[in-house]
Design a protein around this motif. Structure first.
Motif, mmCIF file in Angstrom:
data_model
loop_
_atom_site.group_PDB
_atom_site.id
_atom_site.type_symbol
_atom_site.label_atom_id
_atom_site.label_comp_id
_atom_site.label_asym_id
_atom_site.label_seq_id
_atom_site.Cartn_x
_atom_site.Cartn_y
_atom_site.Cartn_z
ATOM 1 N N ALA A 27 38.503 36.693 46.049
ATOM 2 C CA ALA A 27 38.342 38.091 46.472
ATOM 3 C C ALA A 27 37.347 38.200 47.627
ATOM 4 O O ALA A 27 37.579 38.955 48.588
ATOM 5 C CB ALA A 27 37.887 38.953 45.301
ATOM 6 N N GLU A 72 45.355 41.838 42.985
ATOM 7 C CA GLU A 72 44.052 42.433 42.686
ATOM 8 C C GLU A 72 42.935 41.822 43.526
ATOM 9 O O GLU A 72 41.909 42.455 43.769
ATOM 10 C CB GLU A 72 43.721 42.279 41.200
ATOM 11 C CG GLU A 72 44.631 43.054 40.256
ATOM 12 C CD GLU A 72 44.353 44.552 40.264
ATOM 13 O OE1 GLU A 72 43.364 44.990 40.896
ATOM 14 O OE2 GLU A 72 45.145 45.287 39.643
ATOM 15 N N VAL A 73 43.120 40.579 43.959
ATOM 16 C CA VAL A 73 42.079 39.911 44.751
ATOM 17 C C VAL A 73 42.543 39.627 46.176
ATOM 18 O O VAL A 73 41.988 38.782 46.868
ATOM 19 C CB VAL A 73 41.579 38.621 44.055
ATOM 20 C CG1 VAL A 73 40.843 38.968 42.776
ATOM 21 C CG2 VAL A 73 42.716 37.648 43.790
ATOM 22 N N VAL A 182 32.243 41.473 43.069
ATOM 23 C CA VAL A 182 33.704 41.518 42.906
ATOM 24 C C VAL A 182 34.129 41.168 41.480
ATOM 25 O O VAL A 182 35.310 40.944 41.216
ATOM 26 C CB VAL A 182 34.408 40.577 43.909
ATOM 27 C CG1 VAL A 182 34.231 41.072 45.335
ATOM 28 C CG2 VAL A 182 33.914 39.137 43.761
ATOM 29 N N ARG A 185 37.009 43.030 39.920
ATOM 30 C CA ARG A 185 38.335 42.644 40.428
ATOM 31 C C ARG A 185 38.818 41.370 39.747
ATOM 32 O O ARG A 185 40.025 41.207 39.511
ATOM 33 C CB ARG A 185 38.289 42.487 41.938
ATOM 34 C CG ARG A 185 38.105 43.828 42.646
ATOM 35 C CD ARG A 185 37.821 43.656 44.115
ATOM 36 N NE ARG A 185 38.951 43.062 44.827
ATOM 37 C CZ ARG A 185 38.877 42.628 46.089
ATOM 38 N NH1 ARG A 185 37.733 42.720 46.755
ATOM 39 N NH2 ARG A 185 39.936 42.120 46.686
#
Length: 235
Positions: A27, A72-73, A182, A185
């Motif tokens: 991420a 998502e990343v 992050v 995430r």
């Protein structure tokens, strides 16, 4: 080389392996502009306790979960080699198939599982993980850079040799990436694997404890969370 690469390749055995091990780091890289590709050796069709679906249905479900998790990343390119889950071996065929993707992606950095058994963590030493790590390392050196290795890649597919300058091996020791900013995430990526993780709320505190211990071991500020890698110069 611990700066942000232009291109990176993550080679893992199963869907969800990247999300447990390095999704926070990924991420951070994608946020900084790195083009990251995920390569899963298997479809994960032998994962979980679900016996009401056949292997093909489970594999399709887990491929879709991994694509959602990758999104998502910030990872848009997720590839699968389709090797049988639970039966991965570090064969020449697997080395060739990973070398093919290395030559296609031309990454400056490759993340792989450790090819070594961790006697303190049976789960981390799944034989598919170790075989994938061994095959991926051999694909980095010497195969992907050697014009004489897997000659069909160049002669038939036009894929020129590529030298990967750096490999990050999951689990370290050595380099700690601070993923505190992050972490949510990473959790969201893991939550996408609904067939494997039934209660993400129960998993999250365990992840915090694990990542917190990593950070503490690196001397990061209290409350920090970190992923750990062994950085190997392969130039």
């Amino acid at each position: 080389m611990t700066d942000t690469p232009e291109r990176a390749l993550v080679v893992m055995a199963h869907p969800d392996d990247a999300d447990f091990s390095c999704a926070g780091t990924v991420a951070l890289w994608t946020d900084a502009g790195t083009e990251v590709v995920y390569l899963m050796v298997t479809d994960g069709e032998a994962g979980g306790d679900e016996l009401t679906l056949d292997s093909a249905e489970i594999g399709a479900m887990r491929r879709e979960e991994q694509r959602r998790a990758a999104a998502e990343v910030g990872v848009k390119d997720v590839r699968f080699l389709g090797y049988p889950d639970g039966r991965v071996e570090a064969t020449l065929d697997l080395r060739r198939d990973i070398s093919r993707v290395i030559r296609q992606v031309r990454p400056q950095r490759v993340i792989i599982p450790s090819p070594e058994r961790d006697w303190d963590s049976v789960a981390a030493s799944h034989p598919d993980h170790m075989a994938t790590g061994e095959a991926a390392m051999n694909a980095v050196f010497p195969d992907s850079r050697n014009p004489h290795a897997h000659r069909e890649l160049l002669a038939d597919e036009g894929l020129a040799p590529w030298t990967v300058p750096e490999v990050w091996v999951i689990g370290g020791p050595g380099h700690h990436t601070d993923i505190t900013e992050v972490f949510e995430r990473k959790v969201a990526a893991l939550a996408a694997h609904e067939s494997q993780i039934s209660d993400i709320a129960a998993l999250e505190p365990m992840l915090r404890e694990w990542m917190g211990a990593n950070a503490a071991g690196a001397g990061l500020p209290e409350g920090s969370l970190a992923e750990v890698f062994r950085v190997v110069n392969t130039a």
